[in-house]
Enzyme design. Structure first.
Site, PDB file in Angstrom:
ATOM      1  N   ASP A 176       2.724   7.398  -7.866  1.00  0.00           N
ATOM      2  CA  ASP A 176       2.104   6.190  -7.319  1.00  0.00           C
ATOM      3  C   ASP A 176       2.950   4.967  -7.678  1.00  0.00           C
ATOM      4  O   ASP A 176       3.000   4.547  -8.836  1.00  0.00           O
ATOM      5  CB  ASP A 176       0.685   6.048  -7.871  1.00  0.00           C
ATOM      6  N   SER A 202      -8.215   3.099  -5.530  1.00  0.00           N
ATOM      7  CA  SER A 202      -7.561   1.912  -4.990  1.00  0.00           C
ATOM      8  C   SER A 202      -8.512   0.721  -5.089  1.00  0.00           C
ATOM      9  O   SER A 202      -9.094   0.502  -6.152  1.00  0.00           O
ATOM     10  CB  SER A 202      -7.090   2.189  -3.560  1.00  0.00           C
ATOM     11  N   HIS A 262       0.702   6.869  -3.720  1.00  0.00           N
ATOM     12  CA  HIS A 262      -0.656   6.346  -3.844  1.00  0.00           C
ATOM     13  C   HIS A 262      -1.646   7.118  -2.977  1.00  0.00           C
ATOM     14  O   HIS A 262      -2.798   7.329  -3.369  1.00  0.00           O
ATOM     15  CB  HIS A 262      -0.648   4.865  -3.461  1.00  0.00           C
TER      16      HIS A 262
END
Length: 334
Positions: free
Chosen positions: A282, A127, A311
């Site tokens: 995701d 991320s 995610h």
């Protein structure tokens, strides 16, 4: 791992303007005995902290895949976080300068030099942590030997910025965000922002499998609603709206190609041996983004993991992640 802090006494000038005096970086480090050890540096995600044993316990710790008794493991709390490093939570609130992903990586490089680490054998990030890892491979190519870059992309997309702006609007709609000069300001807005974000962190399949109503004759669905409110309260109990607001702007600064001839040119300049990991569900960073990076980074490997949890799969699918990272660790130990 032990917690420590580094104070950089020279003024730190932010990329977008503004200065941070007495820059403070809180970090965790494992220091196993017995001579030189391979260095693994972990870049944490948006609302995590510098202790990966806390938020990634299945992966990091004594005897785990990322063995803190075997490796020197470092994780620095990023700028603007709520967990001790310089940011709005240290009393400047909205007077703190906006910081970019590059600013965050520059502080990590300062810490690296302070610790006397000349080579990072494996850099890991997911991320916004993946943004940092990717940026670092370009910024200090002679330092990063290998990198595992997961659940992210080479440049912030309009889709992600739109999500971030919706969250900021929720925070700004809370009048206490600008009126209150304590870390309780904007708490209701933060809870709403977290609820918005959580939808993009998870998936259709994941919500439907975990938050379905137990009663087939339910009049008004409420289980998922209760879960959203619970997660909002959970974050506001440990984080603050000012740090969150600033961090979402940091996310929006991400562009590996800025000033480097574009994204593809920047990716082609990477010398580290990279493993790129995508998550099939995701919605925030679809796998097309990771595949693009893998195609353009010389020698990169692409791996895809399967998850019902979108995610957040990078936090939850530790079995599949171990299968990907295990061979990388074997290579750095050769």
């Amino acid at each position: 791992m032990i917690q420590a802090e580094y104070i950089h006494e020279e003024p730190f000038r932010c990329e977008a303007g503004g200065t941070i005096d007495n820059l403070r970086i809180v970090y965790h480090i494992s220091m196993p005995g017995g001579g030189p050890r391979k260095v693994i540096w972990i870049c944490h995600a948006l609302t995590a902290n510098s202790d990966p044993e806390e938020w990634w316990p299945e992966m990091v710790g004594p005897g785990r895949l990322i063995d803190t008794d075997r490796y020197t493991v470092v994780c620095a709390n990023m700028l603007c976080s709520a967990y001790g490093s310089s940011g709005p939570a240290q009393g400047r609130f909205l007077d703190f300068p906006k910081v970019t992903v590059r600013d965050i990586v520059r502080t990590e490089a300062l810490l690296r030099r302070h610790l006397g680490i000349g080579r990072i054998d494996l850099l890991i990030g997911s991320s916004i942590g993946g943004f940092q890892a990717l940026e670092w491979t370009v910024m200090e190519p002679e330092v990063i030997a290998r990198a595992a870059i997961m659940a992210c992309g080479p440049r912030v997309t309009p889709w992600l910025t739109a999500s971030n702006e919706a969250q900021r609007m929720a925070i700004e709609a809370d009048p206490t965000f600008r009126e209150c000069r304590t870390l309780k300001g904007g708490a209701a807005g933060l809870r709403t922002a977290r609820a918005i974000a959580l939808i993009s962190y998870r998936s259709y399949q994941g919500y439907n499998s975990t938050q379905a109503e137990p009663d087939e004759d339910t009049l008004f669905a409420e289980r998922a609603a209760s879960y959203e409110r619970y997660q909002g309260r959970k974050l506001s109990d440990r984080f603050d709206a000012y740090s969150y607001w600033y961090l979402t702007h940091s996310v929006d600064s991400h562009n590996i190609g800025r000033g480097r001839g574009g994204v593809e040119a920047a990716l082609r300049s990477i010398r580290a041996r990279c493993v790129i990991v995508g998550i099939d569900s995701d919605a925030l960073f679809p796998t097309q983004e990771q595949k693009f990076m893998a195609r353009n980074i010389p020698g990169a490997e692409y791996h895809e993991i399967t998850s019902a949890f979108g995610h957040d799969g990078f936090l939850l699918e530790y079995g599949q992640l171990s299968a990907v990272l295990g061979p990388v660790l074997e290579k750095i130990n050769q």
